[in-house]
Design a protein around this motif. Structure first.
Motif, mmCIF file in Angstrom:
data_model
loop_
_atom_site.group_PDB
_atom_site.id
_atom_site.type_symbol
_atom_site.label_atom_id
_atom_site.label_comp_id
_atom_site.label_asym_id
_atom_site.label_seq_id
_atom_site.Cartn_x
_atom_site.Cartn_y
_atom_site.Cartn_z
ATOM 1 N N GLU A 57 -6.539 9.191 -5.702
ATOM 2 C CA GLU A 57 -6.500 7.760 -5.384
ATOM 3 C C GLU A 57 -5.319 7.461 -4.447
ATOM 4 O OE1 GLU A 57 -6.253 3.349 -7.530
ATOM 5 O OE2 GLU A 57 -6.190 5.167 -8.774
ATOM 6 N N GLY A 58 -4.166 8.075 -4.741
ATOM 7 C CA GLY A 58 -2.994 7.896 -3.872
ATOM 8 C C GLY A 58 -3.255 8.419 -2.471
ATOM 9 N N ALA A 110 0.752 13.901 -1.049
ATOM 10 C CA ALA A 110 -0.433 14.022 -1.911
ATOM 11 C C ALA A 110 -1.025 15.434 -1.811
ATOM 12 C CB ALA A 110 -1.471 12.980 -1.514
ATOM 13 N N SER A 156 0.475 3.876 -3.088
ATOM 14 C CA SER A 156 -0.003 5.259 -2.937
ATOM 15 C C SER A 156 1.058 6.250 -3.408
ATOM 16 C CB SER A 156 -0.382 5.539 -1.486
ATOM 17 O OG SER A 156 0.749 5.497 -0.638
ATOM 18 N N SER A 157 2.326 5.989 -3.069
ATOM 19 C CA SER A 157 3.405 6.887 -3.495
ATOM 20 C C SER A 157 3.549 6.897 -5.014
ATOM 21 C CB SER A 157 4.727 6.471 -2.844
ATOM 22 O OG SER A 157 5.758 7.354 -3.199
ATOM 23 N N SER A 206 -6.214 8.711 -1.012
ATOM 24 C CA SER A 206 -7.209 7.843 -0.375
ATOM 25 C C SER A 206 -6.546 6.603 0.239
ATOM 26 C CB SER A 206 -8.259 7.422 -1.407
ATOM 27 O OG SER A 206 -9.142 6.474 -0.854
ATOM 28 N N ILE A 207 -5.644 5.979 -0.496
ATOM 29 C CA ILE A 207 -4.946 4.786 0.007
ATOM 30 C C ILE A 207 -4.068 5.151 1.202
ATOM 31 C CG2 ILE A 207 -3.200 3.037 -0.558
ATOM 32 C CD1 ILE A 207 -4.236 3.208 -3.481
ATOM 33 N N ALA A 208 -3.382 6.293 1.113
ATOM 34 C CA ALA A 208 -2.495 6.722 2.197
ATOM 35 C C ALA A 208 -3.288 7.001 3.472
ATOM 36 C CB ALA A 208 -1.709 7.959 1.770
ATOM 37 N N ASP A 252 0.819 -1.223 0.000
ATOM 38 C CA ASP A 252 0.000 0.000 0.000
ATOM 39 C C ASP A 252 0.848 1.268 0.000
ATOM 40 O OD1 ASP A 252 -2.494 -1.455 0.156
ATOM 41 O OD2 ASP A 252 -1.919 -1.923 2.215
ATOM 42 N N ASP A 253 1.934 1.249 0.771
ATOM 43 C CA ASP A 253 2.811 2.421 0.852
ATOM 44 C C ASP A 253 3.356 2.782 -0.528
ATOM 45 O OD1 ASP A 253 4.663 4.347 1.411
ATOM 46 O OD2 ASP A 253 5.636 3.285 3.041
ATOM 47 N N ASN A 255 2.949 9.976 2.899
ATOM 48 C CA ASN A 255 2.314 9.976 1.579
ATOM 49 C C ASN A 255 1.105 10.905 1.538
ATOM 50 O OD1 ASN A 255 4.235 8.107 1.010
ATOM 51 N ND2 ASN A 255 2.857 6.422 0.504
ATOM 52 N N ILE A 257 0.825 8.984 -6.554
ATOM 53 C CA ILE A 257 1.081 10.421 -6.366
ATOM 54 C C ILE A 257 2.161 10.904 -7.333
ATOM 55 C CG2 ILE A 257 1.932 12.142 -4.723
ATOM 56 C CD1 ILE A 257 0.722 10.174 -2.512
#
Length: 746
Positions: free
Chosen positions: A221-222, A238, A196-197, A224-226, A192-193, A234, A200
């Protein structure tokens, strides 16, 4: 019989003791291993929370245990983790030292997985320092090793790091391809890290390519995941990306909103870091503690005044004892603080010394790299000159062209020698230059030097006279290349400073002892001469007769310094005699061993045998790894002339892939190439092919790097420009199955 029982008893006791000690040793090791793992886990927790000094402390303890139980794998890993922490607390010099230690350990034990992780961290540090070329080389090395070890999940981090560099360099298409790969791998392994990065960073690329809607979609989207996984770094990134995208497209209200969110989150993160800074008891707190103790004692003393005398005395004695213990405790506390502060200062001083040492080593390495680069840049065109000259000589040139080609070959060979000695001047002064004695004809050597410089003399309208003592033997054993350079320097100087005049070159015997001739050489001219004041400085580096002479005649002033150093290495001596306006004579004396065998009459000419003719070369395959197009052509033509098939690639990554696909007999590997170096490419090849013969075909300065070539896995070194016979000899050894014994690695 009783004695026998006694010995049996002693034996059993010793045996049991040994068994118990071994069991205790195993238990101790298990306990230490468990403690090591606990320190590593705690260090990870501390680091994630921003408690970097606590993390460093746990890592230091883990390293002590790993060293005690000789756990090399964990030693390497811990040094890498320490480097990360040191870089996070803004100590890049110390981080570099830790990474070098980690790399050394991991290479020694062939721990390729953790070696790749260390390469990746080193790349990140170089990237943060904006040393992008170095960073990309380390990322390439890391990626190749991860692929080799089938560790796809680690590649997402490397690709993400590469993409960040390409974005900084505005190489958006390359960044885009790296990010697409990162996203695929991150989704596959639920990272996930990194996902998301990568989203972004993709938003930044899309925005730069004027794809606003896609950029906003990727950034959101990045984000939201972060947020979902509480990845604050992150989230913050973002916010900045979204603010920039909206600002670029004139939506200043949304841009302002996201920049406010960024500032708010940054303040929160900063407060967390401040709260995690370890704090001890200050001097003010100690004084308060002392005042509180005194007040408490005073109250207790007043309270006992109403009690009986005996009780009062007992109480006072108790209070006195408590006071003494309190003061002792306070004293111990202060002493402990002083000791801790002293240790901190000592550690700081030690760190400063380590950094200073590292900087000195870095300066030395920078100098070595500079010399290596200069060597490469000079030797590479020389390889072309000597290679093409040899080919032209082998292709039946016209009769009138042969002397010119031979003169060109001679000049190229001695230019190479000159370059080598210029770059080794520090070694000459340190007496670290090795001699290379061989049989040679001295008279021919002198004639060749005179012939090579005759055009220069003709340009000066100067005539060279040669006098070789009658009856003096011609064949000797000695380092003819160094003798040639001495002669070239001295004769070249004489020509430079003599116009419309004469130069005399003389060689004669002083004495003979056993089989050694003590010979004297004279280079005399009737040129401008040297003043008496300057004669004593002529053998100093960068020394010229005067500023006017330097401007008029040019030169670096290194020639005579090199000459003096070479003559001292050859166990000779040199001196000069000169008078201003009348000319100069340089005298030097050398002991040379007489070669009796060469003087014997030859009964018949022995035809030179080409050992390669005895081999079946029809199925032999050779890979040339070389980025210089001219050098590719020359090496390929030399091999084709020997009826050898070869492929050519121009970088280390392609070489690794080619070796995986095709079975080669020999690889000729250049060292300095774009992407990963020949050294790194060879290390990677050795992870899956231990038997392939790999020669370093290189133009770098080798004297200080022998261990690196051996450790990387090279079988031998062929130094460019190479002698044809040496090249053929090493190829013959490799192709005939002979054991290759390298003089470089012995």
């Amino acid at each position: 019989m009783s004695h026998f029982k006694y010995y049996i008893f002693v034996f059993l006791a010793c045996f049991c003791s040994l068994i118990f000690s071994q069991q205790e040793s195993v238990e101790d090791t298990d306990t230490l291993t468990l403690q090591l793992e606990n320190h590593l886990v705690q260090a990870k927790i501390d680091s994630d929370r921003g408690k970097y000094y606590d993390a460093q402390d746990n890592l230091d303890k883990a390293l002590t245990i790993a060293t005690k139980i000789d756990d090399k794998v964990n030693q390497g890993k811990i040094h890498t983790k320490i480097a990360k922490v040191q870089f996070l607390v803004n100590k890049p010099d110390l981080a570099t030292i830790s990474l070098h230690t980690a790399l050394k350990i991991q290479r020694e034990i062939n721990d390729y997985t953790n070696l790749a992780i260390t390469y990746n961290i080193k790349g990140v540090i170089h990237s943060n320092l904006e040393e992008y070329d170095y960073a990309l080389q380390y990322f390439n090395s890391a990626k190749n090793l991860f692929e080799q070890e089938d560790l796809e999940e680690f590649i997402s981090d490397v690709s993400l790091n590469e993409a960040k560099i390409f974005i900084a360099q505005k190489r958006y298409e390359e960044a885009k391809s790296r990010l697409e790969r990162t996203i695929i791998i991150a989704k596959k392994f639920n990272q996930d890290d990194r996902l998301s990065s990568a989203l972004i960073q993709s938003a930044k690329v899309s925005d730069a390519l004027n794809k606003t809607d896609l950029a906003l979609s990727q950034a959101e989207e990045g984000l939201s995941i972060a947020k979902e996984h509480n990845i604050l770094a992150n989230v913050n990134e973002a916010y900045v990306a979204l603010s920039d995208i909206h600002h670029n497209h004139k939506d200043f209200e949304r841009s302002y909103y996201y920049i406010k969110e960024h500032i708010k989150l940054s303040d929160s993160i900063l407060n967390i870091k401040r709260n995690n800074i370890p704090s001890g008891m200050s001097g003010e707190n100690i004084d308060r503690y002392k005042d509180a103790e005194n007040a408490q004692l005073k109250a207790q003393i007043e309270e006992v005044n109403a009690e009986s005398a005996f009780t009062r005395i007992t109480t006072i004695l108790s209070i006195a004892l408590i006071t003494i213990l309190s003061l002792l405790t306070l004293s111990l506390y202060k002493n402990n603080n002083i000791r801790l502060n002293t240790n901190t200062m000592l550690h700081k001083k030690n760190d400063e010394l380590i950094v200073a040492k590292e900087k000195a080593e870095l300066a030395s390495k920078t100098k070595a790299n500079f010399l290596s680069t200069v060597t490469h840049e000079l030797r590479t065109p020389l390889y072309a000159v000597t290679g093409i000259t040899n080919m032209l000589l082998d292709e039946e040139p016209k009769e009138h062209q042969i002397p010119h080609l031979k003169s060109l070959k001679f000049s190229g060979d001695y230019l190479l020698t000159f370059i080598n000695d210029i770059l080794q001047i520090n070694k000459i002064e340190a007496n670290k230059v090795e001699l290379d004695p061989e049989n040679f004809n001295l008279k021919n050597k002198l004639e060749n030097v005179i012939s090579a410089l005759s055009n220069s003399a003709n340009d000066q309208n100067t005539k060279i006279h040669f006098d070789y003592e009658k009856g003096l033997p011609e064949n000797y054993i000695g380092d003819q290349l160094k003798i040639s350079q001495i002669l070239i320097n001295l004769l070249g100087n004489a020509i430079k400073f003599t116009k419309d005049g004469d130069i005399w070159v003389k060689a004669y015997k002083i004495d003979v002892k056993d089989n050694t001739y003590n010979l004297r050489f004279e280079i005399e001219d009737n040129g401008i001469g040297i003043t008496k004041e300057k004669q004593g400085q002529m053998f100093d580096s960068f020394s010229q007769g005067s500023v006017q002479i330097n401007r008029k005649y040019g030169g670096t002033g290194l020639g005579l310094s090199i000459v003096k150093g070479l003559i001292q290495i050859l166990k000779g001596k040199i001196y000069l005699k000169s008078e201003l306006g009348k000319g100069t004579t340089f005298f030097f004396e050398l002991p040379l061993e007489y070669d009796k065998e060469a003087e014997k009459p030859k009964t018949q000419d022995v035809k030179k045998v080409n050992k390669m003719d005895s081999l079946d070369l029809s199925n032999v395959k050779i890979l040339i790894v070389e980025d210089n197009k001219i050098n590719q052509m020359i090496t390929k033509k030399i091999l084709n002339k020997m009826n050898l098939y070869c492929d050519v690639v121009d970088n280390g990554e392609a070489a690794v892939e080619k070796v995986k696909e095709v079975t080669y007999d020999v690889v000729l590997m250049d060292i300095h190439m774009p992407g990963i170096s020949g050294l790194e490419a060879t290390k990677i090849i050795r992870t899956f092919d231990k038997e392939l013969t790999i020669f370093a075909l290189t133009a770098v300065t080798l004297e200080d790097k022998m261990h690196e070539f051996g450790e990387a896995g090279f079988n031998d070194i062929i130094s460019k420009p190479f002698k044809q016979e040496d090249f053929e000899s090493k190829l013959h050894a490799a192709l005939s199955g002979e054991k290759i014994v390298s003089s470089y690695f012995s």
